[in-house]
Design a protein around this motif. Sequence first.
Motif, short mmCIF file in Angstrom:
data_model
loop_
_atom_site.label_atom_id
_atom_site.label_comp_id
_atom_site.label_asym_id
_atom_site.label_seq_id
_atom_site.Cartn_x
_atom_site.Cartn_y
_atom_site.Cartn_z
N LEU A 8 1.08 -1.31 0.60
CA LEU A 8 0.22 0.00 -0.26
C LEU A 8 0.88 1.06 0.05
O LEU A 8 0.59 1.84 -0.69
N ALA A 9 1.64 1.04 0.74
CA ALA A 9 3.17 2.76 0.57
C ALA A 9 3.45 2.53 -0.25
O ALA A 9 3.81 3.71 -0.80
N ALA B 188 1.27 3.28 -3.29
CA ALA B 188 0.68 5.39 -2.59
C ALA B 188 1.96 5.79 -3.47
O ALA B 188 2.13 7.26 -4.01
N TRP B 189 3.50 5.53 -3.11
CA TRP B 189 4.56 5.96 -3.58
C TRP B 189 5.29 6.64 -4.63
O TRP B 189 5.20 7.75 -5.85
N ARG C 68 2.64 6.31 -6.67
CA ARG C 68 0.95 7.66 -7.16
C ARG C 68 0.48 6.55 -8.29
O ARG C 68 0.02 6.88 -9.31
N TRP D 89 -3.16 4.66 -8.23
CA TRP D 89 -4.20 4.46 -8.04
C TRP D 89 -4.21 2.72 -8.22
O TRP D 89 -5.00 2.16 -7.30
N ILE E 152 -2.88 0.63 -5.63
CA ILE E 152 -3.51 1.26 -4.46
C ILE E 152 -4.98 0.25 -4.51
O ILE E 152 -4.57 -0.32 -3.39
N THR F 265 -6.78 6.00 4.14
CA THR F 265 -6.34 6.98 3.44
C THR F 265 -5.22 8.16 3.32
O THR F 265 -4.40 8.64 3.48
N CYS G 95 -1.90 6.80 2.71
CA CYS G 95 -1.57 6.56 1.38
C CYS G 95 -1.13 7.97 1.56
O CYS G 95 -0.15 8.04 0.37
N LEU G 96 -1.67 8.43 1.56
CA LEU G 96 -1.31 10.36 1.82
C LEU G 96 -0.06 10.61 1.94
O LEU G 96 0.22 11.77 1.35
N TRP H 247 2.03 9.35 -0.55
CA TRP H 247 1.77 10.23 -1.71
C TRP H 247 2.40 11.01 -1.60
O TRP H 247 3.55 11.87 -3.03
N GLY I 34 4.67 8.84 7.11
CA GLY I 34 4.21 7.44 7.22
C GLY I 34 4.33 6.36 8.43
O GLY I 34 3.40 6.09 8.88
#
Length: 177
Positions: free
Chosen positions: A29-30, A33-34, A36, A38, A41, A98, A101-102, A105, A112
């Motif tokens: 997941l990390a 997200a890194w 980017r 979708w 994820i 969320t 992920c943000l 991201w 993180g």
Amino acid sequence: MLQEFLDWAYARHTNTLSWYIRPLFVLPLAYFAWRRSWKGIALTIVALLTSMFWFPPPQQVDPQVQAFLDMEKELILNIGELSPLYLLSVLAVVGSLTALCLAFWRRSLGWGLVIINLIAVLKVAWSISEGGDSGWAVLLPAAVGLLLCDLAIIWAARRLHLPISLRRPRTATGPGS
């Protein structure tokens, strides 16, 4: 038919191997997200949601595990009687994933790691609060998952020479910066 599927899935959820691998989904997941991604994820979330029934039912179920899962099952079955605590719990799960992920991201390894650790601590606290003594069954899988995730992220950061900071990474603003 739906009840048969739910019974089948629930029997597999008592296998604690799934309890140990579920926290490790933080790593892809990390990563996605890194990157980017979708798609990555979304696939990780689907894998996370289905991982509870990847393993066969155990030969014998730990009574503490059974009691904890019975409590969770009761919460889910009484979804029509949405208590504020249950609603808050659902929002906390969605919000924490969320936020995780943000953080990645936005390329913040520090935030993180803070969020990963907070998720693990809150999961254990919620489990004990809602499940009583049976909630302690979550402690070891959560601690092992947390340790492995923290170590993997710290190792990757050192290997790739990435800073672990709570500050936002600087970007070049002009010539000579």
